[in-house]
Enzyme design. Sequence first.
Site, mmCIF file in Angstrom:
data_model
loop_
_atom_site.group_PDB
_atom_site.id
_atom_site.type_symbol
_atom_site.label_atom_id
_atom_site.label_comp_id
_atom_site.label_asym_id
_atom_site.label_seq_id
_atom_site.Cartn_x
_atom_site.Cartn_y
_atom_site.Cartn_z
ATOM 1 N N GLY A 154 6.009 12.576 2.452
ATOM 2 C CA GLY A 154 6.398 12.159 3.785
ATOM 3 C C GLY A 154 7.708 12.807 4.208
ATOM 4 O O GLY A 154 7.882 13.190 5.362
ATOM 5 N N ASP B 57 13.409 3.073 -1.787
ATOM 6 C CA ASP B 57 12.452 3.579 -2.770
ATOM 7 C C ASP B 57 12.507 2.839 -4.099
ATOM 8 O O ASP B 57 11.634 3.033 -4.952
ATOM 9 C CB ASP B 57 12.699 5.073 -3.025
ATOM 10 C CG ASP B 57 12.222 5.934 -1.868
ATOM 11 O OD1 ASP B 57 11.286 5.516 -1.166
ATOM 12 O OD2 ASP B 57 12.792 7.018 -1.661
ATOM 13 N N ARG C 15 3.717 -0.780 -0.363
ATOM 14 C CA ARG C 15 4.323 -1.070 -1.665
ATOM 15 C C ARG C 15 4.553 -2.550 -1.899
ATOM 16 O O ARG C 15 4.553 -3.003 -3.047
ATOM 17 C CB ARG C 15 5.640 -0.286 -1.807
ATOM 18 C CG ARG C 15 5.402 1.204 -2.044
ATOM 19 C CD ARG C 15 6.675 1.995 -2.138
ATOM 20 N NE ARG C 15 6.388 3.358 -2.591
ATOM 21 C CZ ARG C 15 7.253 4.367 -2.511
ATOM 22 N NH1 ARG C 15 8.453 4.165 -1.995
ATOM 23 N NH2 ARG C 15 6.921 5.566 -2.949
#
Length: 449
Positions: free
Chosen positions: A101, A326, A357
Amino acid sequence: MSGHDTPIPMSSRRSGPLSGVAEVPGDKSISHRALILGAMAVGETRVSGLLEGEDVLDTAKAMRAFGAEVTRTGAGAWSVHGVGVGGFAEPAAVIDCGNSGTGVRLIMGAMATTPITATFTGDASLSKRPMGRVTDPLALFGARAYGRAGGRLPMTIVGAESPVPVRYATPVPSAQVKSAVLLAGLNAPGRTVVIEREATRDHSERMLRGFGAEIAVEDAPEGRIITLTGQPELRPQTVAVPRDPSSAAFPVCAALIVEGSEILVPGVSQNPTRNGLYTTLVEMGADITFEDPREEGGEPVADLRVRFSALKGVEVPPERAASMIDEFPVLSVVAACAEGTTVMRGVKELRVKESDRIDAMARGLEACGVRIEEDEDTLIVHGLGAGGVPGGATCASHLDHRIAMSFLVLGLAARNPVSVDDGAPIATSFPVFEGLMTGLGAPIVRTNG
């Protein structure tokens, strides 16, 4: 199209103490930007410590397709002969950004103010991710985008014939969106301004300044205001890429939850816009010492010494989310091994990463015996303490490298082995993960499914 056609099932089991030196790869965010800005400079940029994962290699191929000369000269060492701002050539073929991405959004920005046309694609995971958040501001410069329903890849970008500078307030905290707009602003006359309500990772601003762009950053009541003066001649640089704090998170978190462990992770970036995980771990009681703080390649770095710790649950404030977006998957694993409850707020951006996620971690942790609560913007993990996670499940990675690595870390501290259905995506960001972790003593193996 690049992708992971052959799944690689993997498994991990309860580990003895981890020990040794974990030399994690170069920072992925900085690696992408070094290649792109090197391609937009005039002359030769030399990069050392480049992450040679699939994501970054796809960006290197893309820069070649736009006319830059990109050559690997040694392990982690690369040479980029740039074509200058506005000098991109029209690529002859579709640009395949694989799983990245960051790569696709930054490259779209870099070419959007040059009068060329390029078509972008990616793997099954990337093709599900929304691109409108980037193509909307690029349209303000005069670029046009044609893609699938919902603004998804494959997508063709027609660069602006006569770009104009823009003033743009990012609707969500996103370093990718901010960086795409700044890169587009390089070939627009006048000043391009980006306003972000919450500060995101600032690698683009640091590196743009290093390459000779005129860029100013100020804090104001409306947020962080970044002003870029367009049409500079970027100067080639020597870039030393620090080690990736997002990759370092996996051996660091493994050492914290595996009893008796002590490891050293050298040269990890300590950029304050990236260190939210480490701040949170220390609040949880993590025994981490930051040794020999210094600067490398314009970024603060330190050596991390990490020891097994008795951890407690905490509440992570939403304003910290952008600095650790992240790392929430592996933090949720640490939270499962802590005493008490960990509350993670402000995490809705996780739902549009390589996978959803929040959902991926919630379902996998539940399968391993951990109680979870979630809503659109929150993940709550009820910890079971050191050695308390039952494990014993096979978790879906959803083509997401960080999901796969997080569950393999969990298996090292769970009572029963934890498996992932596909570890192949790990190569996109951390190609030496298996070897590094097993070198520390972690029993991680490939299985037959």
